[in-house]
Design a protein around this motif. Structure first.
Motif, short mmCIF file in Angstrom:
data_model
loop_
_atom_site.label_atom_id
_atom_site.label_comp_id
_atom_site.label_asym_id
_atom_site.label_seq_id
_atom_site.Cartn_x
_atom_site.Cartn_y
_atom_site.Cartn_z
N CYS A 49 0.85 -1.19 0.00
CA CYS A 49 0.00 0.00 0.00
C CYS A 49 0.89 1.24 0.00
CB CYS A 49 -0.90 0.00 1.23
SG CYS A 49 -2.13 1.32 1.25
N GLY A 50 0.64 2.14 -0.95
CA GLY A 50 1.42 3.36 -1.04
C GLY A 50 0.55 4.59 -0.87
N GLU A 51 1.15 5.66 -0.35
CA GLU A 51 0.45 6.93 -0.13
C GLU A 51 1.41 8.05 -0.48
OE1 GLU A 51 -0.87 10.55 1.59
OE2 GLU A 51 0.91 9.45 2.30
N ALA A 52 0.88 9.13 -1.08
CA ALA A 52 1.74 10.16 -1.68
C ALA A 52 2.50 10.98 -0.64
CB ALA A 52 0.91 11.06 -2.58
N TRP A 53 1.82 11.84 0.12
CA TRP A 53 2.55 12.74 1.02
C TRP A 53 1.77 13.09 2.27
CZ3 TRP A 53 1.13 14.53 -3.98
CH2 TRP A 53 0.04 15.38 -4.01
N GLY A 54 0.82 12.31 2.66
CA GLY A 54 0.06 12.61 3.88
C GLY A 54 0.95 12.54 5.12
N THR A 55 0.61 13.33 6.12
CA THR A 55 1.36 13.36 7.37
C THR A 55 0.88 12.26 8.31
OG1 THR A 55 1.56 15.76 7.14
CG2 THR A 55 2.05 14.83 9.30
N GLU A 56 1.82 11.54 8.90
CA GLU A 56 1.54 10.49 9.89
C GLU A 56 0.47 9.52 9.39
OE1 GLU A 56 0.41 12.76 13.31
OE2 GLU A 56 2.49 13.08 13.94
N PRO A 57 0.66 8.89 8.22
CA PRO A 57 -0.36 7.96 7.72
C PRO A 57 -0.43 6.69 8.57
CG PRO A 57 1.61 7.84 6.37
CD PRO A 57 1.83 8.97 7.33
N SER A 58 -1.65 6.21 8.77
CA SER A 58 -1.90 4.97 9.50
C SER A 58 -2.60 4.00 8.54
CB SER A 58 -2.77 5.24 10.73
OG SER A 58 -3.11 4.03 11.37
N PHE A 59 -2.08 2.76 8.44
CA PHE A 59 -2.57 1.79 7.46
C PHE A 59 -3.38 0.69 8.14
CE2 PHE A 59 1.31 3.67 5.87
CZ PHE A 59 1.08 3.88 4.53
N SER A 60 -4.44 0.27 7.45
CA SER A 60 -5.22 -0.88 7.89
C SER A 60 -5.74 -1.61 6.65
CB SER A 60 -6.38 -0.47 8.81
OG SER A 60 -7.25 0.43 8.15
N TRP A 61 -5.99 -2.93 6.80
CA TRP A 61 -6.36 -3.77 5.65
C TRP A 61 -7.70 -4.45 5.88
CZ3 TRP A 61 -3.57 -4.17 1.13
CH2 TRP A 61 -2.28 -3.64 1.14
N LEU A 62 -8.46 -4.58 4.78
CA LEU A 62 -9.73 -5.31 4.79
C LEU A 62 -9.70 -6.35 3.68
CD1 LEU A 62 -12.25 -2.29 5.01
CD2 LEU A 62 -11.29 -3.60 6.91
N HIS A 63 -10.33 -7.50 3.95
CA HIS A 63 -10.54 -8.51 2.91
C HIS A 63 -12.03 -8.79 2.84
CE1 HIS A 63 -10.64 -12.77 1.33
NE2 HIS A 63 -10.03 -12.11 0.36
N GLU A 64 -12.60 -8.51 1.69
CA GLU A 64 -14.06 -8.61 1.52
C GLU A 64 -14.78 -7.79 2.58
OE1 GLU A 64 -14.97 -9.63 -1.12
OE2 GLU A 64 -13.63 -11.20 -1.83
N ARG A 65 -14.27 -6.55 2.81
CA ARG A 65 -14.86 -5.56 3.72
C ARG A 65 -14.80 -5.98 5.20
NH1 ARG A 65 -20.31 -3.48 0.50
NH2 ARG A 65 -19.25 -2.92 -1.47
N VAL A 66 -13.96 -6.96 5.51
CA VAL A 66 -13.78 -7.40 6.90
C VAL A 66 -12.31 -7.26 7.25
CG1 VAL A 66 -14.02 -9.32 8.52
CG2 VAL A 66 -15.71 -9.01 6.70
N ALA A 67 -12.02 -6.84 8.49
CA ALA A 67 -10.64 -6.67 8.92
C ALA A 67 -9.84 -7.95 8.72
CB ALA A 67 -10.60 -6.23 10.39
#
Length: 274
Positions: free
Chosen positions: A160-178
């Motif tokens: 997962c990549g993100e351009a330039w946001g400050t303090e990004p926090s990542f989380s993942w879902l599979h079929e809309r479930v954590a």
């Protein structure tokens, strides 16, 4: 014979030496905020600093300044000055306030905007004209931008990549479930999902958030075969077959009964006297 004046003379020498040793250290200043400091637009920037000096040093002026981080532009801009020993400080704009309380220095800018970003400096000048300065970088707190998800097929990694946001926090879902351990393992910073389920299938969504909002992106693999789908199909076919057989049997019984009824009526007619 002991000279009674030796004691006071020695004490005077010790005190003088102590005062000199304290004064040679000079004045120092330190900004408490660990840079860079990120500020959300519209909120208040608050910088705090502490000045240290010996008993012989007297401060004559404290100045807060700012310049662009790149070093280009108009150069240093004075934000506030605090002449000493007066306690009042003067800001150069209505939204700028500064204060001095004993050894604590503060600078406050309300209604922060992107133009307020840059390198901030607090300079302390003593009576001899000597100065010391501390610096701190201030930047705008950026919202999350342009989230992407890519697949490293060799290792079954989703990145997962993100351009330039400050303090990004990542989380993942599979079929809309954590995501759970049955699907995969998430890296320490959250940006990589190591997929352990086989085969790789379904929809994987990376959600990136910070104090200003969130954004997401989805990677779509092949459709997943639902667990127990084959058995369900077999059971459904058997039910349909049983219903068909039951219907056929009911029709046969109905026809036999109808024929039997016709035979009985015919026999009754034959037995009637002519």
């Amino acid at each position: 014979m002991v000279d009674p004046d030796n004691g006071p003379k020695d004490s005077s020498i010790v005190v003088s030496f102590l005062e000199i040793s304290l004064s040679v250290h000079g004045v120092s200043v330190h900004i408490f905020n660990d840079g860079p400091v990120y500020v959300i637009p519209g909120s208040t920037l608050l910088l705090r600093a502490r000045v240290e000096h010996g008993p012989l040093e007297e401060l004559s002026e404290i100045t807060w300044e700012r310049e662009t981080e790149s070093g280009t532009g108009p150069g240093k801009v004075t934000l506030a000055t605090c002449p000493r020993p007066a306690s009042a400080c003067t800001g150069t704009k209505p939204n700028v306030r500064a204060s001095v309380k004993q050894q604590e220095l503060t600078l406050q800018i309300s209604g922060y905007s992107s133009e307020d970003g840059g390198v901030y400096a607090v300079t302390v000048k003593d009576r001899t004209g000597a100065t010391t300065t501390a610096h701190c970088i201030v930047r705008e707190y950026e919202e999350v931008h342009h989230v992407t998800v890519s697949l490293n097929a060799t290792h079954s990694w989703l990145i997962c990549g993100e351009a330039w946001g400050t303090e990004p926090s990542f989380s993942w879902l599979h079929e809309r479930v954590a995501v759970t351990n049955t699907v995969g393992e998430v890296s320490k910073d959250g940006s990589v999902l190591v997929v352990t389920m086989a085969p790789l299938c379904g929809h994987f969504t990376c959600l990136v958030s910070n104090k200003r909002g969130y954004s997401s992106a989805t990677y779509t693999a092949g459709p997943c075969e639902k667990e127990g789908f084959g058995m369900t199909a077999v059971v459904a076919c058997l039910v349909v077959l049983v219903l068909l057989l039951g219907s056929a049997l009911a029709i046969l019984l109905w026809r036999r009964r109808r024929r039997s009824s016709r035979g009985e009526r015919l026999h009754e007619h034959l037995d009637d006297p002519i």
